[in-house]
Design a protein around this motif. Structure first.
Motif, PDB file in Angstrom:
ATOM      1  N   LYS A 231      21.674   4.507 -20.542  1.00 44.14           N
ATOM      2  CA  LYS A 231      21.825   5.352 -21.734  1.00 44.14           C
ATOM      3  C   LYS A 231      21.285   6.760 -21.493  1.00 44.14           C
ATOM      4  CE  LYS A 231      19.963   5.779 -26.429  1.00 44.14           C
ATOM      5  NZ  LYS A 231      19.080   5.122 -27.455  1.00 44.14           N
ATOM      6  N   HIS A 232      20.060   6.855 -20.996  1.00 44.22           N
ATOM      7  CA  HIS A 232      19.438   8.170 -20.851  1.00 44.22           C
ATOM      8  C   HIS A 232      19.953   8.911 -19.619  1.00 44.22           C
ATOM      9  CE1 HIS A 232      16.659   7.785 -24.215  1.00 44.22           C
ATOM     10  NE2 HIS A 232      16.498   6.526 -23.859  1.00 44.22           N
ATOM     11  N   PHE A 233      20.340   8.186 -18.582  1.00 42.80           N
ATOM     12  CA  PHE A 233      20.941   8.818 -17.405  1.00 42.80           C
ATOM     13  C   PHE A 233      22.221   9.536 -17.812  1.00 42.80           C
ATOM     14  CE2 PHE A 233      22.969   9.360 -13.372  1.00 42.80           C
ATOM     15  CZ  PHE A 233      21.979   9.312 -12.412  1.00 42.80           C
ATOM     16  N   LYS A 234      23.027   8.879 -18.636  1.00 49.26           N
ATOM     17  CA  LYS A 234      24.297   9.485 -19.042  1.00 49.26           C
ATOM     18  C   LYS A 234      24.072  10.655 -19.992  1.00 49.26           C
ATOM     19  CE  LYS A 234      29.043   8.137 -19.951  1.00 49.26           C
ATOM     20  NZ  LYS A 234      29.979   7.001 -20.140  1.00 49.26           N
ATOM     21  N   LYS A 235      23.024  10.592 -20.820  1.00 50.13           N
ATOM     22  CA  LYS A 235      22.732  11.721 -21.702  1.00 50.13           C
ATOM     23  C   LYS A 235      22.398  12.969 -20.901  1.00 50.13           C
ATOM     24  CE  LYS A 235      21.150   9.629 -26.030  1.00 50.13           C
ATOM     25  NZ  LYS A 235      19.999   9.507 -26.962  1.00 50.13           N
ATOM     26  N   ILE A 236      21.663  12.784 -19.806  1.00 55.23           N
ATOM     27  CA  ILE A 236      21.204  13.929 -19.020  1.00 55.23           C
ATOM     28  C   ILE A 236      22.268  14.438 -18.060  1.00 55.23           C
ATOM     29  CG2 ILE A 236      19.584  14.577 -17.166  1.00 55.23           C
ATOM     30  CD1 ILE A 236      17.481  12.871 -18.657  1.00 55.23           C
ATOM     31  N   SER A 240      27.390   8.003 -15.369  1.00 59.12           N
ATOM     32  CA  SER A 240      26.537   6.850 -15.105  1.00 59.12           C
ATOM     33  C   SER A 240      25.877   6.989 -13.732  1.00 59.12           C
ATOM     34  CB  SER A 240      27.370   5.567 -15.143  1.00 59.12           C
ATOM     35  OG  SER A 240      28.230   5.513 -14.010  1.00 59.12           O
ATOM     36  N   PRO A 241      24.854   6.177 -13.444  1.00 53.27           N
ATOM     37  CA  PRO A 241      24.243   6.219 -12.106  1.00 53.27           C
ATOM     38  C   PRO A 241      25.253   5.956 -10.987  1.00 53.27           C
ATOM     39  CG  PRO A 241      22.795   5.049 -13.612  1.00 53.27           C
ATOM     40  CD  PRO A 241      24.078   5.303 -14.354  1.00 53.27           C
ATOM     41  N   LEU A 242      26.167   5.004 -11.178  1.00 52.50           N
ATOM     42  CA  LEU A 242      27.163   4.709 -10.145  1.00 52.50           C
ATOM     43  C   LEU A 242      28.119   5.882  -9.954  1.00 52.50           C
ATOM     44  CD1 LEU A 242      27.944   0.949 -10.898  1.00 52.50           C
ATOM     45  CD2 LEU A 242      26.888   1.864  -8.815  1.00 52.50           C
TER      46      LEU A 242
END
Length: 307
Positions: A231-236, A240-242
């Motif tokens: 959730k927070h990775f995508k906000k920043i 996504s991480p992948l």
């Protein structure tokens, strides 16, 4: 507001910064400086989209215009505007205004986390749990531009750089953090914030991008649950991480193809792809051309014009 008058007699710091960059970046391309944290960019024509994973940096547009895209967000940067990002981000940049008469000019100042932390310790360490995009657009004021002018001017007196450059860089970052952008930057430096945890996750992906990405292990290292990490990775980062790892792999492969003359399959293996066909498919999705066709196109666009 009073004008800032420099020793050169130029009252407009943006005008003086333009003259300094014209001198320190006399031709198109990226120009490193004697200060490792500082480099310049010049372009005499508009550009195609350029994919890159940007370093944590302050980018200042001095002349011309540029658009930076992160996910679905677009940032239009005009003279005097700056972009600041405390983390590595996959950004697509397009120079939208440039000509031989008025070339695009910009500077990049790399941000070191220890400097930010020291500024935080000496100022107000306010912490907001809100997570935002990892990039911010701002407008330079006269004190910030004056600091940048003095930093670039140091290149003319190498004997002064070791002593004065760290203080001026600290002043520049202090000026940025003193404004409304300060709370945004602090989030990535103070332990306990979501932004700081995502910054840690980004560092780990960058360190081992060629290895398979295990979300559970990454979340554990970032002290987050997998769902909270996503959730927070995508906000920043807007992805996504992948997807972040994929962008990093493909951009690294592109550089290898261009600089080392590797075959497409070899570049794919080098960055972690086991299947050449999968590498080629994903490369086309990101850059619009198959690997070798793309490299040929890039070399043609970088060749000096003879007309």
């Amino acid at each position: 507001m009073n004008d800032v008058v420099s020793p050169s007699g130029i009252s407009d710091p943006l005008q003086e910064l333009t003259l300094l960059l014209q001198r320190n970046a006399p031709s198109d391309g990226t120009h490193p400086s004697a200060l490792p944290e500082l480099c310049f960019r010049r372009a005499s024509q508009v550009s195609e989209p350029k994919h890159s994973v940007n370093l944590p940096s302050l980018y200042v547009i001095v002349q011309g215009s540029k658009t930076a895209a992160l996910g679905g967000d677009h940032y239009q940067c005009n003279p005097g505007d700056y972009l600041v990002s405390p983390v590595h981000l996959p950004v697509i940049g397009i120079i939208t205004e440039a000509s031989p008469e008025l070339p695009y000019l910009s500077l990049q100042l790399t941000i070191h986390p220890d400097v930010i932390l020291d500024i935080i310790r000496r100022s107000s360490p306010e912490l907001d749990s809100k997570t935002e995009r990892g990039i911010l657009l701002g407008q330079s004021d006269a004190p910030l531009l004056d600091g940048l002018v003095r930093l670039v001017r140091l290149l003319d007196t190498p004997e002064d750089m070791e002593f004065l450059a760290p203080m001026i860089i600290r002043e520049i970052l202090y000026r940025v953090m003193k404004g409304e952008q300060g709370a945004f930057i602090r989030q990535f430096s103070i332990t306990g914030s979501y932004s700081h945890s995502i910054s840690r996750a980004i560092q780990l992906i960058n360190r081992d991008f060629a290895k398979p990405l295990m979300i559970g292990e990454l979340a554990k290292e970032a002290n987050m649950s997998p769902s909270s990490l996503h959730k927070h990775f995508k906000k920043i980062t807007a992805i996504s991480p992948l997807q972040y790892q994929k962008a990093l792999r493909l951009q690294t492969a592109r550089r290898l193809l261009l600089s080392e003359g590797l075959e497409a399959a070899d570049a794919g293996f080098r960055v972690g792809y086991e299947s050449p066909s999968q590498f080629s498919r994903e490369y086309v999705r990101m850059f619009g051309r198959p690997p070798m066709n793309d490299v040929k196109h890039l070399r043609n666009t970088m060749s000096p014009r003879t007309d």
